[in-house]
Scaffold this motif. Structure first.
Motif, mmCIF file in Angstrom:
data_model
loop_
_atom_site.group_PDB
_atom_site.id
_atom_site.type_symbol
_atom_site.label_atom_id
_atom_site.label_comp_id
_atom_site.label_asym_id
_atom_site.label_seq_id
_atom_site.Cartn_x
_atom_site.Cartn_y
_atom_site.Cartn_z
ATOM 1 N N GLU A 118 -13.495 -32.323 -28.066
ATOM 2 C CA GLU A 118 -13.023 -31.334 -27.092
ATOM 3 C C GLU A 118 -13.600 -29.957 -27.391
ATOM 4 O O GLU A 118 -13.962 -29.211 -26.477
ATOM 5 N N SER A 119 -13.697 -29.622 -28.664
ATOM 6 C CA SER A 119 -14.264 -28.323 -29.024
ATOM 7 C C SER A 119 -15.729 -28.233 -28.612
ATOM 8 O O SER A 119 -16.205 -27.168 -28.218
ATOM 9 N N GLN A 120 -16.457 -29.360 -28.688
ATOM 10 C CA GLN A 120 -17.848 -29.372 -28.242
ATOM 11 C C GLN A 120 -17.929 -29.157 -26.738
ATOM 12 O O GLN A 120 -18.784 -28.415 -26.237
ATOM 13 N N ARG A 121 -17.037 -29.816 -25.991
ATOM 14 C CA ARG A 121 -16.998 -29.614 -24.539
ATOM 15 C C ARG A 121 -16.604 -28.178 -24.215
ATOM 16 O O ARG A 121 -17.106 -27.585 -23.255
ATOM 17 N N LEU A 122 -15.717 -27.634 -25.024
ATOM 18 C CA LEU A 122 -15.205 -26.287 -24.767
ATOM 19 C C LEU A 122 -16.284 -25.223 -24.900
ATOM 20 O O LEU A 122 -16.454 -24.379 -24.018
ATOM 21 N N VAL A 123 -17.039 -25.255 -26.013
ATOM 22 C CA VAL A 123 -18.053 -24.214 -26.230
ATOM 23 C C VAL A 123 -19.209 -24.334 -25.244
ATOM 24 O O VAL A 123 -19.972 -23.376 -25.065
ATOM 25 N N SER A 124 -19.346 -25.488 -24.595
ATOM 26 C CA SER A 124 -20.444 -25.660 -23.645
ATOM 27 C C SER A 124 -20.305 -24.748 -22.430
ATOM 28 O O SER A 124 -21.304 -24.360 -21.819
ATOM 29 N N PHE A 125 -19.053 -24.374 -22.069
ATOM 30 C CA PHE A 125 -18.876 -23.527 -20.887
ATOM 31 C C PHE A 125 -17.997 -22.303 -21.138
ATOM 32 O O PHE A 125 -17.822 -21.473 -20.241
ATOM 33 N N CYS A 126 -17.452 -22.165 -22.344
ATOM 34 C CA CYS A 126 -16.558 -21.040 -22.629
ATOM 35 C C CYS A 126 -17.216 -19.921 -23.413
ATOM 36 O O CYS A 126 -16.526 -19.069 -23.970
ATOM 37 N N SER A 127 -18.537 -19.917 -23.483
ATOM 38 C CA SER A 127 -19.254 -18.824 -24.122
ATOM 39 C C SER A 127 -20.030 -18.089 -23.033
ATOM 40 O O SER A 127 -21.118 -18.503 -22.638
ATOM 41 N N THR A 128 -19.441 -17.007 -22.538
ATOM 42 C CA THR A 128 -20.016 -16.304 -21.391
ATOM 43 C C THR A 128 -20.129 -14.810 -21.648
ATOM 44 O O THR A 128 -19.495 -14.276 -22.554
ATOM 45 N N SER A 129 -20.914 -14.163 -20.814
ATOM 46 C CA SER A 129 -20.964 -12.706 -20.822
ATOM 47 C C SER A 129 -19.798 -12.180 -19.992
ATOM 48 O O SER A 129 -19.107 -12.942 -19.318
ATOM 49 N N GLY A 130 -19.573 -10.885 -20.039
ATOM 50 C CA GLY A 130 -18.461 -10.288 -19.315
ATOM 51 C C GLY A 130 -18.914 -9.410 -18.160
ATOM 52 O O GLY A 130 -20.079 -9.008 -18.094
ATOM 53 N N PRO A 131 -18.003 -9.090 -17.242
ATOM 54 C CA PRO A 131 -18.339 -8.258 -16.078
ATOM 55 C C PRO A 131 -18.843 -6.873 -16.454
ATOM 56 O O PRO A 131 -19.694 -6.319 -15.764
ATOM 57 N N LEU A 132 -18.305 -6.303 -17.535
ATOM 58 C CA LEU A 132 -18.729 -4.962 -17.930
ATOM 59 C C LEU A 132 -20.229 -4.908 -18.202
ATOM 60 O O LEU A 132 -20.900 -3.939 -17.843
ATOM 61 N N PHE A 133 -20.751 -5.956 -18.826
ATOM 62 C CA PHE A 133 -22.185 -5.964 -19.142
ATOM 63 C C PHE A 133 -23.012 -6.310 -17.912
ATOM 64 O O PHE A 133 -23.989 -5.617 -17.599
ATOM 65 N N ILE A 134 -22.642 -7.394 -17.204
ATOM 66 C CA ILE A 134 -23.468 -7.865 -16.087
ATOM 67 C C ILE A 134 -23.475 -6.853 -14.946
ATOM 68 O O ILE A 134 -24.535 -6.512 -14.407
ATOM 69 N N ILE A 135 -22.310 -6.365 -14.552
ATOM 70 C CA ILE A 135 -22.240 -5.428 -13.420
ATOM 71 C C ILE A 135 -22.563 -4.006 -13.863
ATOM 72 O O ILE A 135 -23.395 -3.328 -13.246
ATOM 73 N N GLY A 136 -21.895 -3.571 -14.947
ATOM 74 C CA GLY A 136 -22.058 -2.186 -15.369
ATOM 75 C C GLY A 136 -23.409 -1.894 -15.984
ATOM 76 O O GLY A 136 -24.138 -1.013 -15.513
#
Length: 393
Positions: A118-136
């Motif tokens: 489950e932890s392997q499945r979790l890190v596959s999609f739960c490591s993301t950038s945030g809105p502050l970086f992408i938009i700002g």
């Protein structure tokens, strides 16, 4: 077999020795690169990540994640084949950005709250950038187009969800329905006495948050120096020339390849270099930036793997999932760009972003973050001294 073992043994040593030689030969370049890395860390990463990391650690230690996890468990189990508390990691990562998601997933695994698969499945999609970086930072600061930032943000999350769906069947592990009801599980959590008091949990959260950011700063500075040394040795120039040969048919120049390679090392530098190229169109710039943000670059991959490496999560598979994330985010950005130009109601996303980030509380924080930083460091020292004193007792 012996040659392979010798290569595995000596190659990392050779790389380290080569970089040390580069620092000795190009001291001014190394110092300037280190200063640039410190600038990124102090002015961008600390103010944007520190409150989220401390808050996320506190939420986990106070078992808020456990309660909310039981509530949303049926939805997350059906979609991603993970528990509810795991899906909350995605929500926290989506708001705060790298490397919070990987750290929280690693913490859950270290506490054995989730299984290895489950932890392997979790890190596959739960490591993301945030809105502050992408938009700002990228959308407004670099590409000078906030609406384009919202498009990249949506495609970034869509890419992460797509990877999560691909990894849904990883491990062939099925989550079975528990006999206890949701209400009974929540009551059990509430009635279970806390192992630590609130202030102890708060102290641990501050210490862990500051330690995490110190590690993040170290990685950013090191990879900034590494890229500049490789540039000084003309290695980046050579690789760019090689990449330019097959992609020249598509109109990709050596300058674009060089900027893209810089993003594979550090996403902030790479996105900024791509945004400054006038020879390519806006959708190509957005597509390349989306891939870099999704892949996250060697600097952030090293940060995340430093947390994941403490568990039994496969780091190579994690890196592959981030490569897929970058591919899907880039494809979605390129495909949805024409739709975004005419139909996408970005004003709705703008309202959500403004209500969360563009408010008096956040303005006060970002305008005075150095004061908050000093307070955090003081708290960090106090709680460290407190825990040292308790250990002696």
């Amino acid at each position: 077999m012996k040659i392979l073992k010798l290569t595995k043994y000596f190659f990392p040593k050779f790389i380290v020795f080569f970089l040390i030689i580069g620092i000795v030969i190009f001291p001014e370049t190394s110092i300037d690169a280190a200063k640039n890395g410190i600038h990124i860390w102090v002015d961008i990463l600390i103010p944007s990540l520190l409150p989220f990391i401390i808050g996320a650690n506190l939420i986990v230690s106070l078992k808020v994640v456990d309660i909310l996890g039981y509530i949303i468990n049926p939805i997350t189990k059906f979609i991603f084949n993970v528990s509810g508390k795991s899906a909350l990691v995605f929500a926290i990562s989506a708001v705060s950005g790298y490397p919070v998601g990987a750290k929280l997933a690693s913490d859950l695994r270290l506490k054995k709250d989730i299984t290895s698969k489950e932890s392997q499945r979790l890190v596959s999609f739960c490591s993301t950038s945030g809105p502050l970086f992408i938009i700002g930072a990228v959308g407004i600061g670099m590409l000078k187009n906030d609406n384009l930032g919202y498009l990249m943000l949506i495609c970034h999350y869509l890419g992460a969800i797509t990877v999560g769906l691909i990894f849904r069947r990883y491990g062939h592990e099925k989550r079975y329905k528990t006999e206890s009801s949701m209400l009974n599980n929540i009551k059990s959590i509430i009635n279970t006495p806390a192992e630590e008091g609130f202030f102890v949990s708060f102290g641990n959260s501050v210490i862990n948050g500051v330690n995490t950011l110190m590690a993040v700063g170290g990685f950013v500075i090191v990879f900034s120096v590494v890229f500049n040394i490789l540039t000084s040795f003309n290695i980046i120039n050579f690789i760019s020339s090689m990449l330019c040969i097959p992609f020249s048919v598509l109109g990709i120049t050596k300058e674009v390849c060089s900027a893209f390679l810089s993003g594979l090392f550090e996403i902030t530098i790479g996105c900024n270099n791509i945004s400054n190229i006038n020879a390519i169109s806006e959708p190509i710039k957005a597509t390349l930036c989306s891939f870099i943000i999704g892949f996250s670059g060697l600097s952030i991959l090293a940060q995340c793997c430093s947390f994941i490496g403490k568990t039994d999560i496969n780091t190579n598979l994690y890196i592959f999932s981030k490569f897929l994330h970058g591919i899907f985010a880039g494809i979605y950005t390129f495909l949805f760009y024409p739709l975004f130009q005419t139909y996408l109601p970005t004003s709705n996303f703008s309202f959500i972003y403004n209500s969360v980030y563009n408010n008096k509380a956040f303005d006060c924080y970002f305008n005075n973050f150095k004061i908050f930083l000093i307070i955090t460091v003081i708290l960090y020292i106090i709680f460290n001294l407190y825990f040292i004193y308790k250990i002696k007792d």
